[in-house]
Design a protein around this motif. Structure first.
Motif, PDB file in Angstrom:
ATOM      1  N   ILE A 132       0.866  -1.175   0.000  1.00 56.50           N
ATOM      2  CA  ILE A 132       0.000   0.000   0.000  1.00 56.50           C
ATOM      3  C   ILE A 132       0.902   1.225   0.000  1.00 56.50           C
ATOM      4  O   ILE A 132       1.735   1.385   0.900  1.00 56.50           O
ATOM      5  CB  ILE A 132      -0.906   0.017   1.241  1.00 56.50           C
ATOM      6  CG1 ILE A 132      -1.680  -1.296   1.360  1.00 56.50           C
ATOM      7  CG2 ILE A 132      -1.859   1.208   1.203  1.00 56.50           C
ATOM      8  CD1 ILE A 132      -2.392  -1.457   2.689  1.00 56.50           C
ATOM      9  N   TYR A 167      -8.980   2.017  -0.015  1.00 53.22           N
ATOM     10  CA  TYR A 167      -8.371   0.727   0.262  1.00 53.22           C
ATOM     11  C   TYR A 167      -9.349  -0.433   0.082  1.00 53.22           C
ATOM     12  O   TYR A 167      -8.972  -1.513  -0.373  1.00 53.22           O
ATOM     13  CB  TYR A 167      -7.786   0.681   1.674  1.00 53.22           C
ATOM     14  CG  TYR A 167      -7.196  -0.672   1.994  1.00 53.22           C
ATOM     15  CD1 TYR A 167      -6.050  -1.116   1.342  1.00 53.22           C
ATOM     16  CD2 TYR A 167      -7.820  -1.537   2.897  1.00 53.22           C
ATOM     17  CE1 TYR A 167      -5.530  -2.376   1.588  1.00 53.22           C
ATOM     18  CE2 TYR A 167      -7.304  -2.797   3.154  1.00 53.22           C
ATOM     19  CZ  TYR A 167      -6.159  -3.214   2.494  1.00 53.22           C
ATOM     20  OH  TYR A 167      -5.649  -4.461   2.738  1.00 53.22           O
ATOM     21  N   ILE A 174      -7.298  -2.171   7.817  1.00 55.24           N
ATOM     22  CA  ILE A 174      -6.556  -3.242   7.151  1.00 55.24           C
ATOM     23  C   ILE A 174      -6.753  -4.564   7.894  1.00 55.24           C
ATOM     24  O   ILE A 174      -7.021  -5.612   7.285  1.00 55.24           O
ATOM     25  CB  ILE A 174      -5.060  -2.881   7.050  1.00 55.24           C
ATOM     26  CG1 ILE A 174      -4.864  -1.661   6.143  1.00 55.24           C
ATOM     27  CG2 ILE A 174      -4.255  -4.069   6.542  1.00 55.24           C
ATOM     28  CD1 ILE A 174      -3.458  -1.086   6.186  1.00 55.24           C
TER      29      ILE A 174
END
Length: 395
Positions: free
Chosen positions: A177, A249, A312
């Motif tokens: 990322i 994301y 995440i």
């Protein structure tokens, strides 16, 4: 560039479930001869998820494989004599004034890049393999440039051969990322006075891709040039809050370029497809242009970083997460470290770590807009590889 182009005059038919022969004469000779002809005849691969290996985050719709993010693409194998691939461009691809934003695509045959091209037409067909005798062939199609400027669709794959199937998954998967560093901004242009162009982006020369190669791992990139945790690249006064990675994301990606109905920021990513073993966050370089060592801004960066780790983890319950920073500046690295520690204290989750990269040196050259060269990326990869070996016990 090593490019082979052909007209799209291939036998391409829609298939329902399995790959079927195209143009076979059912009335010819005996059954054995017919079977042989079917096995080796021209086939158009139905572009369904079970017929190709997904590289990074891709999206299947309307008989096409859509690719936005750096490194995204598809890989398959077959035994035969010919292969062609058709790539569909987006709205930018027909606009000459947008040449610095066209998608850059690489196509590999048995590990060798045989096509390296900018998609400057709505449709490009490449003859990527041709042989007089049957060979075992691995074909990998990779989007070398990033997503905000342009997207592509793999719209047809045609082979003369048999045993067409997805390439095998590698044992490990690493997700990266990041920002322009992870995208490979300027890596093919070692002049610090030059500026952005997708022509000089190549994700395969980055620390991220090199790290995946070092472990013979599959990869996924979620990266956008100029983006950060709380702010994109800034004048130091105004926060660029619309250019942040966390908001995208959980999506397929982001692009302002149109490609039919494909809008990656509207598509939720399916995290159940495959969970990464390791997730590397390399963000903060652009935030630093806004934070400017101001306590309140650095604190906001830290707190938002903690929340991003939580996002995440929610989507990747078993992955080891590593926060990194430093290649283009180390000012915010202490806050990365503090964020990781704070996250562990708040959640009890110890499957997180941190790493400070060495800052780039002019001895290794400086690429466009002061971005890292491939030599710098290689050194960063070496350091990351050692860190992953330490925390994962990998060899």
């Amino acid at each position: 560039m090593n490019i082979k182009k052909i007209a799209a005059a291939v036998c391409a038919v829609g298939l329902m479930a399995q790959l079927t022969a195209c143009g076979t004469d059912s009335g010819s000779a005996d059954a054995a001869e017919t079977t042989t002809q079917e096995e080796t005849s021209v086939k158009s691969i139905e572009l369904k998820e079970e017929n190709f290996k997904e590289l990074g985050r891709t999206y299947y719709s309307d008989g096409k494989i859509y690719c936005a993010l750096s490194g995204s693409g598809a890989e398959f194998t077959f035994t035969g004599t010919d292969c062609s691939v058709t790539i569909t461009g987006d709205a930018n691809s027909t606009n000459a004034s947008m040449a610095d934003n066209w998608a850059r695509v690489g196509i590999y045959v048995n590990g060798e890049r045989v096509v390296d091209d900018m998609i400057d037409n709505l449709s490009e067909t490449y003859e990527v393999f041709k042989s007089d005798t049957e060979e075992s062939v691995d074909v990998k199609i990779v989007k070398l440039s990033e997503s905000p400027m342009s997207t592509i669709a793999i719209s047809d794959i045609t082979v003369t051969g048999k045993d067409v199937k997805p390439a095998e998954d590698k044992e490990r998967l690493i997700e990266f990322i990041g920002d322009s560093i992870t995208c490979g901004y300027g890596v093919d242009d070692e002049d610090m006075n030059h500026h952005f162009s997708t022509k000089t982006e190549d994700v395969t020369k980055t620390y991220a891709y090199k790290t995946a190669e070092a472990f013979d791992a599959d990869y996924s990139m979620v990266s956008f040039s100029g983006y950060g945790i709380i702010s994109g690249y800034s004048d130091g006064e105004n926060k660029v809050s619309e250019q942040t990675v966390p908001q995208y994301y959980t999506k397929l990606g982001y692009s302002w370029s149109t490609n039919g109905s494909f809008v990656p920021s509207n598509i939720d990513w399916d995290f159940s497809k495959r969970q990464p073993d390791v997730i590397v966050i390399n963000l903060g370089t652009n935030d630093d242009s806004y934070c400017k060592n101001k306590d309140d801004r650095c604190e906001e960066f830290q707190q938002t970083y903690v929340e991003f780790i939580k996002t995440i983890r929610e989507n990747n319950p078993d992955a080891t997460i590593i926060g990194t920073l430093g290649i283009m500046g180390q000012n915010l690295y202490p806050y990365v470290e503090l964020a990781v520690r704070q996250y562990t204290e708040e959640t009890g989750d110890e499957n997180v770590a941190y790493l400070m990269f060495d800052q780039q040196s002019q001895d290794d050259g400086i690429a466009a807009d002061w971005h890292p060269t491939e030599a710098t990326h290689a050194k960063a990869s070496e350091k990351l590889v050692e860190k992953i070996k330490e925390v994962m016990g990998w060899e």
